[in-house]
Design an enzyme around this catalytic site. Structure first.
Site, PDB file in Angstrom:
ATOM      1  N   GLU A 279       2.093  -4.912  11.035  1.00  0.00           N
ATOM      2  CA  GLU A 279       1.395  -3.496  10.997  1.00  0.00           C
ATOM      3  C   GLU A 279       2.475  -2.705  11.956  1.00  0.00           C
ATOM      4  O   GLU A 279       2.411  -2.934  13.086  1.00  0.00           O
ATOM      5  CB  GLU A 279      -0.003  -3.622  11.413  1.00  0.00           C
ATOM      6  CG  GLU A 279      -0.817  -4.191  10.595  1.00  0.00           C
ATOM      7  CD  GLU A 279      -1.397  -3.368   9.358  1.00  0.00           C
ATOM      8  OE1 GLU A 279      -1.236  -2.151   9.335  1.00  0.00           O
ATOM      9  OE2 GLU A 279      -2.168  -4.050   8.584  1.00  0.00           O
TER      10      GLU A 279
ATOM     11  N   GLU B  17       1.543   3.420   2.918  1.00  0.00           N
ATOM     12  CA  GLU B  17       2.115   3.056   4.128  1.00  0.00           C
ATOM     13  C   GLU B  17       3.721   2.810   3.930  1.00  0.00           C
ATOM     14  O   GLU B  17       3.949   1.894   3.592  1.00  0.00           O
ATOM     15  CB  GLU B  17       1.300   1.664   4.383  1.00  0.00           C
ATOM     16  CG  GLU B  17      -0.088   1.928   4.838  1.00  0.00           C
ATOM     17  CD  GLU B  17      -0.899   0.342   4.832  1.00  0.00           C
ATOM     18  OE1 GLU B  17      -0.252  -0.588   5.006  1.00  0.00           O
ATOM     19  OE2 GLU B  17      -2.194   0.389   4.578  1.00  0.00           O
TER      20      GLU B  17
ATOM     21  N   HIS C 224       3.309  -3.253   6.821  1.00  0.00           N
ATOM     22  CA  HIS C 224       2.160  -2.363   6.596  1.00  0.00           C
ATOM     23  C   HIS C 224       2.160  -1.239   7.586  1.00  0.00           C
ATOM     24  O   HIS C 224       2.864  -1.396   8.628  1.00  0.00           O
ATOM     25  CB  HIS C 224       0.787  -3.276   6.534  1.00  0.00           C
ATOM     26  CG  HIS C 224       0.601  -4.055   5.515  1.00  0.00           C
ATOM     27  ND1 HIS C 224      -0.429  -3.806   4.560  1.00  0.00           N
ATOM     28  CD2 HIS C 224       1.041  -5.371   5.104  1.00  0.00           C
ATOM     29  CE1 HIS C 224      -0.635  -4.655   3.460  1.00  0.00           C
ATOM     30  NE2 HIS C 224       0.444  -5.639   4.022  1.00  0.00           N
TER      31      HIS C 224
ATOM     32  N   HIS D 263       0.981  -1.522   0.042  1.00  0.00           N
ATOM     33  CA  HIS D 263       0.018  -0.055   0.165  1.00  0.00           C
ATOM     34  C   HIS D 263       0.907   1.141   0.042  1.00  0.00           C
ATOM     35  O   HIS D 263       1.632   1.337   0.832  1.00  0.00           O
ATOM     36  CB  HIS D 263      -0.733  -0.033   1.162  1.00  0.00           C
ATOM     37  CG  HIS D 263      -2.038  -1.010   1.113  1.00  0.00           C
ATOM     38  ND1 HIS D 263      -2.545  -1.888   2.394  1.00  0.00           N
ATOM     39  CD2 HIS D 263      -2.540  -1.715   0.268  1.00  0.00           C
ATOM     40  CE1 HIS D 263      -3.194  -2.613   2.018  1.00  0.00           C
ATOM     41  NE2 HIS D 263      -3.336  -2.639   0.696  1.00  0.00           N
TER      42      HIS D 263
END
Length: 542
Positions: free
Chosen positions: A361, A153, A257, A150
């Site tokens: 994350e 990110e 991420h 992404h």
């Protein structure tokens, strides 16, 4: 290629590996979660038949990945003064320059290659960091990190550049890093979505600007899916990663991420929402009802996620990023229990190729100010290294025929763990497992199937070499009883590779397991509500 039948060379090779692993355990940093040591004597039910490969047997990087573009070092080696890496965000040209500088400055520890190009023609660069960057090390696992799929990110993208620099500069001074690079080939893709990054903006913590590729596709919804039909058109970036994953037998993977602080493990998707497939609105509420979707290797995935979270100074606390966002026990979560998604990369890695991938994350803000990057690096440096070292946990070995020749693409499965994996062209295999007693099922075209008992202990990985034999002589008019693998059809339509998710009573039958069928596409206003809600959750949480 054949392995010589003599065992003498192999004995010395295994003794050397044993000493190396013991040294790694001794030199591991405090609170080490990696347990490595002497190679365990294989289980008595396996046939001991291994040998050191002849010199030059390992393919070059170009040959091993079968034609992926390799960027050779340009110019003379650079001095250390010419190898800076500041804590700033690097655009594509700056990132490319740094990667090329690394391969030039450290040609013995790094190799740069491209697995393809983005929609707008930017290279998807991968840096190999290893003491054998251009040659596959027989018996040593390949692992990978993929960041910035992404584009907005951005923290993971910069952390990968700093990880590369840290590994190559620490090789001669840090014995633990030296052990890791001597025994592992680390492939790092800093940016899977370079086009999205170029339009994302620093300081934007939420939203979707830059998240998608240049055609507006979410790359983490663009992979084949085992549970549900995924009819999204394949994108250059995901097609490149799929091909890359098919060419190299990756054992362990991390997808980086942002937008939360948690280690999320498979499955990301679930069959449960099928109960409500006739009512999209019902599916919305059921899909986000925190229902876990557990893999057959749930104990391993939880351990891998905990390895990262417990080595991170704050992730293991599991605190929510802000009011109204979820908290996570010990800083980990099952992906579907958080929120289910179709077409995710970690499920694809696991089901199609047996590669264990965890989604990491790493920041509550997707694109924080660069002033925070030093803090993120200090928080993640240790867990990034310790996570990769987990590839040396469990069982590994070779599958060979009775003459000592490697058996390529033998199908393997740990009994009652119905996601399989395959051997490499050299007959190698690896599987991350927790301590316990297991049965390895081995099948190959033209050979009698085998079941081998083995044990995994905490202190070091288990070495297990398996010899396969051809079927016994049959009387005329009877058929030999041996395994012939059947091509499996993918669940998400034609053109995708077979997956290795097996169920015991269907292991030898052709076609995909009958657990699930592709769902019919929903239509109408309620379907639009469902899709809109999914996009909202994606933009908030990553």
């Amino acid at each position: 290629m054949t392995f010589p039948p003599t065992l003498l060379g192999a004995a010395y090779l295994l003794l050397a590996a044993s000493a190396s692993l013991s040294e790694a355990a001794r030199l591991a940093p405090d609170d080490s979660s990696l347990e490595a040591g002497d190679q365990q004597q294989m289980a008595s039910s396996a046939v001991v038949h291994t040998a050191q490969p002849p010199p030059g047997a390992a393919d070059s990087l170009e040959q091993y990945v079968r034609g992926l573009e390799v960027s050779a070092p340009e110019g003379a080696p650079l001095s250390s003064d010419d190898y800076p890496l500041n804590f700033n965000y690097h655009n594509f040209d700056q990132m490319t320059k740094f990667l090329r500088m690394t391969s030039s400055r450290y040609p013995h520890l790094s190799a740069l290659y491209s697995i393809g190009k983005s929609v707008q023609g930017r290279d998807l660069w991968v840096m190999v960091v290893s003491s054998s960057p251009y040659e596959h090390m027989i018996g040593k696992p390949d692992v990978k990190y993929v960041a910035n799929m992404h584009g907005n990110e951005a923290v993971g993208r910069e952390l990968m550049l700093h990880l590369i620099q840290y590994l190559v500069t620490s090789y001669t001074t840090d014995p633990y890093i030296k052990w890791l690079l001597d025994n592992t080939r680390i492939h790092i893709l800093p940016s899977m979505n370079p086009d999205g990054f170029e339009v994302a903006r620093e300081g934007q913590c939420d939203g979707g600007v830059g998240r998608y590729n240049a055609r507006g596709f979410d790359l983490n919804r663009n992979f084949p899916d085992y549970f549900k039909h995924n009819n999204k058109r394949g994108q250059p970036e995901t097609d490149a990663v799929k091909e890359w994953t098919s060419k190299i037998q990756f054992v362990l993977s991390g997808g980086l991420h942002g937008g939360a602080l948690v280690a999320s493990y498979p499955f990301d998707n679930t069959p449960n929402s099928r109960i409500c497939r006739s009512s999209p609105l019902c599916a919305v509420f059921q899909s986000y009802a925190s229902t876990p979707s557990l893999t057959p290797d749930d104990d391993v995935f939880k351990h891998l996620a905990l390895t990262y979270s417990r080595n991170h100074p704050t992730m293991h606390q599991g605190k929510p990023c802000k009011s109204g966002t979820p908290s996570f026990n010990q800083g980990i979560t099952n992906g579907a229990a958080w929120y289910p998604l179709t077409g995710g990369m970690q499920d694809f890695n696991y089901v199609w190729y047996g590669c264990m991938e965890v989604t990491l994350e790493l920041s509550c803000c997707k694109f924080p100010h660069s002033s925070e990057l030093p803090k993120f690096w200090e928080e993640n440096r240790l867990p990034l290294v310790k996570f990769l070292a987990e590839a040396h946990r469990g069982v590994h070995g070779f599958v060979m025929d009775e003459h000592g020749n490697p058996v390529e693409k033998a199908s393997l499965k740990v009994k009652n763990r119905n996601v399989g994996f395959q051997t490499t062209k050299y007959g190698e295999f690896w599987r991350i497992l927790m301590p316990g007693v297991y049965i390895l099922e081995v099948f190959a075209d033209g050979y009698m199937p085998r079941e081998v008992d083995f044990m995994v202990i905490e202190d070091h990985p288990t070495l297990l070499n398996v010899t396969l034999h051809p079927p016994k002589r049959q009387e005329p008019g009877t058929s030999a009883s041996f395994y012939r693998p059947q091509q499996q059809l993918p669940h998400n339509g034609g053109g995708n590779p077979q997956h290795f998710y097996h169920h015991p009573h269907h292991l030898l039958s052709p076609g995909p397991p009958p657990l699930l069928k592709p769902s019919n596409q929903e239509s109408g206003i309620l379907s639009s509500i469902t899709n809109g809600f999914n996009n909202l959750v994606s933009n908030i949480f990553g």
